[in-house]
Design a protein around this motif. Structure first.
Motif, PDB file in Angstrom:
ATOM      1  N   ARG B   4       0.730  -1.103  -0.097  1.00  0.00           N
ATOM      2  CA  ARG B   4      -0.034   0.067   0.148  1.00  0.00           C
ATOM      3  C   ARG B   4       0.773   1.244  -0.020  1.00  0.00           C
ATOM      4  O   ARG B   4       1.736   1.284   0.829  1.00  0.00           O
ATOM      5  N   ARG B   5       0.616   2.249  -0.772  1.00  0.00           N
ATOM      6  CA  ARG B   5       1.323   3.388  -0.714  1.00  0.00           C
ATOM      7  C   ARG B   5       0.741   4.488   0.181  1.00  0.00           C
ATOM      8  O   ARG B   5      -0.315   4.446   0.759  1.00  0.00           O
ATOM      9  N   ALA B   6       1.617   5.227   0.675  1.00  0.00           N
ATOM     10  CA  ALA B   6       1.573   6.176   1.815  1.00  0.00           C
ATOM     11  C   ALA B   6       0.585   7.099   1.194  1.00  0.00           C
ATOM     12  O   ALA B   6       0.790   7.368   0.050  1.00  0.00           O
ATOM     13  N   ALA B  11      -1.816  15.461  -1.223  1.00  0.00           N
ATOM     14  CA  ALA B  11      -3.246  15.212  -2.056  1.00  0.00           C
ATOM     15  C   ALA B  11      -4.203  15.060  -0.788  1.00  0.00           C
ATOM     16  O   ALA B  11      -5.379  15.469  -1.540  1.00  0.00           O
ATOM     17  N   LEU B  12      -3.828  14.756   0.366  1.00  0.00           N
ATOM     18  CA  LEU B  12      -5.046  14.572   1.212  1.00  0.00           C
ATOM     19  C   LEU B  12      -5.689  15.904   1.522  1.00  0.00           C
ATOM     20  O   LEU B  12      -6.775  16.373   1.546  1.00  0.00           O
ATOM     21  N   GLU B  13      -4.786  16.924   1.565  1.00  0.00           N
ATOM     22  CA  GLU B  13      -5.056  18.389   1.732  1.00  0.00           C
ATOM     23  C   GLU B  13      -5.990  19.038   0.494  1.00  0.00           C
ATOM     24  O   GLU B  13      -6.807  19.757   0.653  1.00  0.00           O
ATOM     25  N   GLY B  72      -3.530   5.748  -1.591  1.00  0.00           N
ATOM     26  CA  GLY B  72      -3.205   5.325  -0.467  1.00  0.00           C
ATOM     27  C   GLY B  72      -4.372   5.332   0.484  1.00  0.00           C
ATOM     28  O   GLY B  72      -4.434   4.528   1.501  1.00  0.00           O
ATOM     29  N   VAL B  73      -5.564   6.020   0.248  1.00  0.00           N
ATOM     30  CA  VAL B  73      -6.742   5.775   1.343  1.00  0.00           C
ATOM     31  C   VAL B  73      -7.492   4.640   0.839  1.00  0.00           C
ATOM     32  O   VAL B  73      -7.956   4.287  -0.494  1.00  0.00           O
ATOM     33  N   ALA B  74      -7.637   3.663   1.801  1.00  0.00           N
ATOM     34  CA  ALA B  74      -8.276   2.502   1.596  1.00  0.00           C
ATOM     35  C   ALA B  74      -9.658   2.509   1.927  1.00  0.00           C
ATOM     36  O   ALA B  74     -10.476   1.830   1.373  1.00  0.00           O
ATOM     37  N   GLU B  75      -9.986   3.305   3.021  1.00  0.00           N
ATOM     38  CA  GLU B  75     -11.385   3.381   3.185  1.00  0.00           C
ATOM     39  C   GLU B  75     -11.423   4.804   4.023  1.00  0.00           C
ATOM     40  O   GLU B  75     -10.468   5.245   4.468  1.00  0.00           O
TER      41      GLU B  75
END
Lengths: 335, 102
Positions: B4-6, B11-13, B72-75
Motif C-alpha cells: 500500500r502506498r502512503a 493530496a489529502l489536503e 493510499g486511502v483504503a477506506e
C-alpha cells in the motif's frame, strides 16, 4: 449481567397511588385517575409471564422489589427515581423518601434520583431541598416533572427559575438531571411536556447531562432531533419497552431512529419497575433484539450490534451519571 | 503481496480543500480524527453537520467520494454515521460513488 453485559436500570419507581396520597381538600380525582390509567396500561401492555402476587405498582415492599430486580432478573444496578408531581398528591407521586428507602435497602446496587419543583415549592426551597437530598440522602441525580397545575409550570431554559437549579446541580457534583417528557401523568396538557426547553439548557450547561425520559412521546421526532444536536442529552427509554409488545414495528422504528441520529452511547434502558415486575422480559427482549432487514433497507436504520446493546443496557446511563461501571463490576463481584 | 502506498499529505489536503467549502456552506466543518497505517481515514463532522439528518449523504457523497480518490486511502470512516452498511451502499451506488459492499 446479561450475557456479560452490565444492566443498569435507569428508572425504577417506588410510587404510591394509595388513597392516603389524596391531598386534603382535593377531590382525589387525579390520584384515582392515574391509578386506573397505570392499571389499564399494565393490563394492555405488560401482562407477560406470571401475574404478580399482589398489585405491585403502588408502594412496593422493598425486599420484594430487591428480589424482583436483583434475584429474579439480570439487573445489576438501578436508579430509584422519584417523581416530583405534587399538586394533587400528599407526598408527591414518587416520594423522595420512598425512593431513598429503596436506595438504602441496597446501597451498592441502587442509587437515588431525587426530585424538587421550583415553581410549586419556590426556588429557594427547591435549592435547599436539592442540597438536602444530595448531602443527607446521597442523591446522585434529580428528576423533574415540570407541570403541577394551571399557572404552576416551568421551563428548563428559564434563566430565573431553572438555571439556578443547574448551577446548584453542578455545585453538588450531579452529572445528570432528568425530565419527564411527553405523556402527562394526569390531566395536565401534553404541550407542557415538550422537550424543546431542554435545548438552551443543554447548550448553556455543557458540563451537565440532561436525561429525557419516554422519548418525549408523542414528541418523539422532536426529542430525537434535539438529542442529536446536543452531546449532553441522553434518551432514557422507559415506556419503549412497555409499548414494544403492543407495537413492535413502531417501537423498532423509534429505536432505529434514535440509533441512527443519536447513537447507542446516549440511549438508556429503563424498566419503569414495578409497573411490571418481571423485568427480565425487557432485558431478554433487548438482548435478543434485531433490526428487521426491511427497516434497515427502507429507513436506513443500523443493525443492532452487541456493542449497542451493551451501551443501552447499562454503559450509556452509567456514563451519563458519572458512574464507573468497571469499578462497580469489581465492587459487586461481577468480574 | 500488495504494497500500500502512503497517503500523500498534499493530496489529502487537496481533497479536503474540495470538500470543506461544501461543508462550511452548511454551517459545519470537517476534521481528521485518525489515519491508520492501513490507510483508513477517520473523519469527524462538527457544527451543524454533526447532527444533520442527512449526514449519511454528506459522508457517502462528497466526503468519501473525494477522499477515496486520494492514493493510499483504503477506506473512509465516520463514527457519527449510524446508518446501516446496506443503506450507505445504496446511497453510494445511487450517487455513482464507490460501493461499500463489493
Amino acid at each position: 449481567m446479561k450475557d456479560g453485559m452490565f444492566v443498569f436500570d435507569a428508572a425504577v419507581h417506588t410510587q404510591d397511588f394509595g388513597d392516603n396520597q389524596i391531598k386534603p381538600g382535593s377531590d382525589g380525582r387525579r390520584v384515582k385517575l392515574l391509578r386506573s390509567q397505570i392499571a389499564g396500561f399494565i393490563n394492555l401492555t405488560g401482562r407477560r409471564g406470571p401475574p404478580p402476587e399482589t398489585e405491585t405498582f403502588s408502594n412496593p415492599d422493598l425486599a420484594w422489589g430487591n428480589k424482583m430486580l436483583f434475584d429474579n432478573s439480570d439487573t445489576d444496578m438501578a436508579s430509584a427515581c422519584s417523581v416530583p408531581l405534587f399538586s394533587h398528591w400528599r407526598a408527591g407521586l414518587g416520594p423522595v423518601e420512598l425512593s431513598d428507602a429503596f436506595a438504602k435497602s441496597n446501597p451498592k446496587r441502587v442509587v437515588l434520583t431525587g426530585g424538587v419543583d421550583p415553581a410549586y415549592h419556590g426556588l429557594d426551597f427547591a435549592l435547599e431541598e436539592m442540597e438536602r437530598q444530595v448531602k443527607e440522602l446521597g442523591a446522585v441525580s434529580m428528576k423533574f416533572y415540570q407541570y403541577q397545575r394551571r399557572g404552576c409550570s416551568w421551563r428548563a431554559d428559564d434563566r430565573d427559575i431553572a438555571y439556578p437549579l443547574w448551577e446548584k446541580a453542578i455545585e453538588l457534583g450531579i452529572k445528570m438531571v432528568q425530565f419527564h417528557k411527553g405523556f402527562p401523568l394526569e390531566l395536565g396538557p401534553v404541550e407542557a411536556f415538550k422537550p424543546n426547553d431542554i435545548q438552551y439548557a443543554a447548550a448553556d450547561f455543557p458540563e451537565l447531562n440532561f436525561g429525557i425520559h419516554h422519548l418525549g412521546d408523542p414528541y418523539v421526532d422532536e426529542t430525537i432531533s434535539i438529542a442529536s444536536r446536543f452531546d449532553n442529552i441522553y434518551l432514557i427509554l422507559p415506556l419503549w419497552f412497555n409499548q414494544y409488545y403492543l407495537q413492535p414495528w413502531k417501537m423498532l422504528a423509534r429505536l432505529g431512529e434514535a440509533l441512527l441520529y443519536v447513537g447507542a452511547d446516549r440511549i438508556c434502558y429503563g424498566s419503569e419497575a414495578f409497573i411490571w415486575p418481571h423485568v427480565q422480559t425487557y432485558i431478554d427482549t433487548l438482548a435478543n433484539l434485531e433490526m428487521p432487514e426491511e427497516l434497515q433497507e427502507r429507513y436506513g436504520y443500523p443493525e443492532i450490534t452487541r456493542e449497542m446493546k451493551e451501551n443501552i443496557l447499562g454503559k450509556a446511563f452509567a456514563r451519563g451519571m458519572g458512574i464507573d461501571i468497571e469499578a462497580k463490576k469489581i465492587e459487586l463481584g461481577l468480574v | 503481496m500488495m504494497v500500500r502506498r502512503a497517503i500523500s499529505p498534499e493530496a489529502l489536503e487537496a481533497a479536503f480543500a474540495r470538500i470543506r467549502p461544501l461543508i462550511l456552506g452548511h454551517g459545519g466543518d470537517i476534521e481528521i480524527a485518525d489515519i491508520s497505517p492501513e490507510g483508513v481515514v477517520s473523519i469527524k463532522l462538527v457544527g451543524a453537520c454533526k447532527a444533520c439528518p442527512n449526514m449519511a449523504m454528506t459522508y457517502v457523497g462528497p466526503i468519501r467520494t473525494y477522499l477515496m480518490e486520494v492514493e493510499g486511502v483504503a477506506e473512509v470512516r465516520c463514527e457519527q454515521v449510524n446508518a446501516s452498511i446496506k443503506t450507505l451502499d445504496r446511497l453510494a451506488r445511487l450517487l455513482g460513488s464507490r460501493p461499500l459492499i463489493a
